[in-house]
Design a protein around this motif. Structure first.
Motif, PDB file in Angstrom:
ATOM      1  N   ILE A 214       0.830  -1.204   0.000  1.00  0.00           N
ATOM      2  CA  ILE A 214       0.000   0.000   0.000  1.00  0.00           C
ATOM      3  C   ILE A 214       0.863   1.253   0.000  1.00  0.00           C
ATOM      4  N   THR A 215       1.901   1.249   0.836  1.00  0.00           N
ATOM      5  CA  THR A 215       2.774   2.417   0.947  1.00  0.00           C
ATOM      6  C   THR A 215       3.534   2.674  -0.347  1.00  0.00           C
ATOM      7  N   SER A 216       4.039   1.630  -0.980  1.00  0.00           N
ATOM      8  CA  SER A 216       4.804   1.813  -2.212  1.00  0.00           C
ATOM      9  C   SER A 216       3.902   2.300  -3.347  1.00  0.00           C
ATOM     10  N   THR A 217       2.662   1.809  -3.384  1.00  0.00           N
ATOM     11  CA  THR A 217       1.717   2.292  -4.397  1.00  0.00           C
ATOM     12  C   THR A 217       1.418   3.767  -4.189  1.00  0.00           C
ATOM     13  N   LEU A 218       1.224   4.159  -2.939  1.00  0.00           N
ATOM     14  CA  LEU A 218       0.973   5.564  -2.638  1.00  0.00           C
ATOM     15  C   LEU A 218       2.175   6.425  -3.025  1.00  0.00           C
ATOM     16  N   ALA A 219       3.373   5.917  -2.795  1.00  0.00           N
ATOM     17  CA  ALA A 219       4.585   6.652  -3.181  1.00  0.00           C
ATOM     18  C   ALA A 219       4.634   6.834  -4.701  1.00  0.00           C
ATOM     19  N   ASP A 220       4.219   5.800  -5.448  1.00  0.00           N
ATOM     20  CA  ASP A 220       4.164   5.918  -6.911  1.00  0.00           C
ATOM     21  C   ASP A 220       3.156   6.982  -7.339  1.00  0.00           C
ATOM     22  N   GLN A 221       2.026   7.034  -6.646  1.00  0.00           N
ATOM     23  CA  GLN A 221       1.021   8.051  -6.963  1.00  0.00           C
ATOM     24  C   GLN A 221       1.571   9.453  -6.736  1.00  0.00           C
ATOM     25  N   ILE A 222       2.262   9.625  -5.642  1.00  0.00           N
ATOM     26  CA  ILE A 222       2.858  10.931  -5.350  1.00  0.00           C
ATOM     27  C   ILE A 222       3.906  11.279  -6.405  1.00  0.00           C
ATOM     28  N   GLY A 223       4.691  10.281  -6.814  1.00  0.00           N
ATOM     29  CA  GLY A 223       5.688  10.511  -7.853  1.00  0.00           C
ATOM     30  C   GLY A 223       5.061  10.914  -9.168  1.00  0.00           C
ATOM     31  N   ALA A 224       3.934  10.293  -9.508  1.00  0.00           N
ATOM     32  CA  ALA A 224       3.239  10.638 -10.760  1.00  0.00           C
ATOM     33  C   ALA A 224       2.749  12.074 -10.723  1.00  0.00           C
ATOM     34  N   ASN A 225       2.362  12.563  -9.551  1.00  0.00           N
ATOM     35  CA  ASN A 225       1.872  13.927  -9.431  1.00  0.00           C
ATOM     36  C   ASN A 225       2.981  14.956  -9.516  1.00  0.00           C
ATOM     37  N   ARG A 226       4.230  14.516  -9.406  1.00  0.00           N
ATOM     38  CA  ARG A 226       5.341  15.461  -9.500  1.00  0.00           C
ATOM     39  C   ARG A 226       5.737  15.706 -10.946  1.00  0.00           C
ATOM     40  N   GLN A 227       5.238  14.925 -11.887  1.00  0.00           N
ATOM     41  CA  GLN A 227       5.654  15.044 -13.279  1.00  0.00           C
ATOM     42  C   GLN A 227       4.767  16.028 -14.029  1.00  0.00           C
ATOM     43  N   ASP A 228       5.410  16.923 -14.784  1.00  0.00           N
ATOM     44  CA  ASP A 228       4.646  17.818 -15.649  1.00  0.00           C
ATOM     45  C   ASP A 228       4.040  17.013 -16.782  1.00  0.00           C
ATOM     46  N   LYS A 229       2.814  17.332 -17.144  1.00  0.00           N
ATOM     47  CA  LYS A 229       2.178  16.620 -18.238  1.00  0.00           C
ATOM     48  C   LYS A 229       1.132  17.512 -18.898  1.00  0.00           C
ATOM     49  N   LEU A 230       0.756  17.139 -20.105  1.00  0.00           N
ATOM     50  CA  LEU A 230      -0.201  17.896 -20.898  1.00  0.00           C
ATOM     51  C   LEU A 230      -1.417  17.041 -21.217  1.00  0.00           C
ATOM     52  N   VAL A 231      -2.550  17.695 -21.351  1.00  0.00           N
ATOM     53  CA  VAL A 231      -3.750  17.074 -21.897  1.00  0.00           C
ATOM     54  C   VAL A 231      -3.993  17.720 -23.252  1.00  0.00           C
ATOM     55  N   MET A 232      -4.359  16.915 -24.248  1.00  0.00           N
ATOM     56  CA  MET A 232      -4.488  17.408 -25.609  1.00  0.00           C
ATOM     57  C   MET A 232      -5.821  16.982 -26.211  1.00  0.00           C
ATOM     58  N   ALA A 233      -6.349  17.816 -27.112  1.00  0.00           N
ATOM     59  CA  ALA A 233      -7.566  17.473 -27.849  1.00  0.00           C
ATOM     60  C   ALA A 233      -7.523  18.171 -29.200  1.00  0.00           C
ATOM     61  N   GLY A 234      -8.205  17.587 -30.169  1.00  0.00           N
ATOM     62  CA  GLY A 234      -8.342  18.246 -31.470  1.00  0.00           C
ATOM     63  C   GLY A 234      -7.220  17.989 -32.449  1.00  0.00           C
ATOM     64  N   ALA A 235      -6.441  16.923 -32.256  1.00  0.00           N
ATOM     65  CA  ALA A 235      -5.359  16.640 -33.202  1.00  0.00           C
ATOM     66  C   ALA A 235      -5.897  16.425 -34.616  1.00  0.00           C
ATOM     67  N   ALA A 236      -7.144  15.978 -34.723  1.00  0.00           N
ATOM     68  CA  ALA A 236      -7.733  15.775 -36.050  1.00  0.00           C
ATOM     69  C   ALA A 236      -7.857  17.087 -36.821  1.00  0.00           C
ATOM     70  N   ASN A 237      -7.838  18.219 -36.116  1.00  0.00           N
ATOM     71  CA  ASN A 237      -7.912  19.508 -36.807  1.00  0.00           C
ATOM     72  C   ASN A 237      -6.691  19.750 -37.689  1.00  0.00           C
ATOM     73  N   LEU A 238      -5.580  19.094 -37.370  1.00  0.00           N
ATOM     74  CA  LEU A 238      -4.394  19.245 -38.210  1.00  0.00           C
ATOM     75  C   LEU A 238      -4.641  18.675 -39.603  1.00  0.00           C
TER      76      LEU A 238
END
Length: 339
Positions: A214-238
């Motif tokens: 449980i603790t290691s999974t929670l640590a992974d979740q916290i690690g995922a929240n430290r990463q910058d990331k983007l959400v994208m939509a509308g690639a078909a418009n290209l």
């Protein structure tokens, strides 16, 4: 030096070319716009604009189209940010107002922005460099499966399903939740991971493997929240605007899939007097986007800053797109500031 009338000619060339994708000639300018001068005079103005590398002839004896430099002058000095219509503003409030959490808000934001601009829409998750853990929850799904939920003060929600090797009774799970909340709530992401690594389960040793999972999974979740990331939509418009790119759109698609590259571009863009950042054509060459324009505006989520914007060909409706990006970013800041 370009005269005031010359700049007005540049404005209508940009606007007419964006609307029609056809090179713009002096006769068409005289016919369509009330300059009150002859076509010969407009041709002289266009010749001066061409000398300044603000417009160019794609073919011999054709009309003229804006260059990257011409678009830049248009955006910096000539673009008129048209206010969104009441219907567009209502659509923003209605569509985003029904989102349940940060993830859904951002997904809805890019979908809406893509619809408003007909471009690829991008939104950056709020920076978590200052985000803190607000709460941890464990939800029993079955006797040997639980849902681990991490909530940050920026509104982020990270969920993971944990499959346990054997059953864990509800009372013990409540005790684990209480101890972990005491250990990490109020801490930043790095500090929270360190606190988890240092935590010791005081209960029965036979439960230690379950607690470690449980603790290691929670640590992974916290690690995922430290990463910058983007959400994208509308690639078909290209695909719809593929002819605006001299070659294939695949290099553009590859570039926007490289989120690290786009995040670096976002970080280097400077905000103008409209509260919008615009990077045009060759200005994006180092990022693999020499034929694309990127428009962004900043938004905040409980003090954590990020950017939202659109990407498309240099032939785009800058005035409308800048207004849409700014409006959605401002509404997003208001919405997330309430959470």
């Amino acid at each position: 030096m370009v005269s005031d009338r010359g700049l007005d000619v540049l404005r209508v060339i940009v606007q007419d070319y964006v609307a029609s994708r056809e090179p713009v000639g002096s006769k068409s300018i005289v016919d369509r716009h009330a300059f009150g001068v002859s076509a010969a005079t407009i041709r002289n103005d266009m010749a001066l604009l061409e000398e300044e590398d603000l417009i160019a002839a794609p073919h011999t004896s054709s009309g003229r189209i804006p260059t990257d430099k011409g678009y830049r002058v248009f955006v910096d000095h000539l673009a008129d940010l048209r206010p969104l219509t009441p219907a567009q503003r209502q659509a923003i409030e209605t569509f985003l107002g029904h989102a349940a959490d940060l993830d859904e808000v951002l997904v809805r934001s890019v979908r809406l922005l893509s619809q408003l601009t007909h471009q690829v829409a991008l939104v950056q998750y709020p920076s978590v460099s200052r985000a803190k853990v607000r709460h941890i929850e464990f939800v029993p799904l079955t006797e040997t499966r639980i849902l681990s939920v991490l909530i940050t003060d920026s509104g982020g929600v990270e969920q993971r399903v944990i499959d346990l090797p054997r059953a864990l009774d509800e009372q013990t799970l409540l005790e684990v939740r209480a101890r972990l909340n005491v250990a990490v709530v109020g801490l930043g992401m790095a500090e929270a991971r360190a606190a988890l690594a240092a935590s010791v389960w005081p209960g029965a040793p036979m439960l230690q493997p379950l607690i470690d999972l449980i603790t290691s999974t929670l640590a992974d979740q916290i690690g995922a929240n430290r990463q910058d990331k983007l959400v994208m939509a509308g690639a078909a418009n290209l695909v719809r605007t593929e002819e605006d790119f001299s070659g294939s759109i695949y290099p553009v698609l590859e570039a926007i899939e490289e989120q690290v590259v786009l995040l670096r571009l976002f970080g280097e863009m400077e905000t103008d007097q409209h509260g919008v950042s615009v990077s045009i054509g060759r200005e994006n060459a180092a990022f693999g986007l020499p034929e694309a324009s990127v428009l962004t505006s900043g938004y905040s989520a409980n003090g954590n800053l990020a950017r939202l914007g659109v990407l498309g060909p240099t032939r785009m409706d800058y005035s409308n797109n800048m207004a849409a990006v700014r409006a959605v970013a401002r509404y997003l800041s208001r919405l997330l500031g309430e959470t």
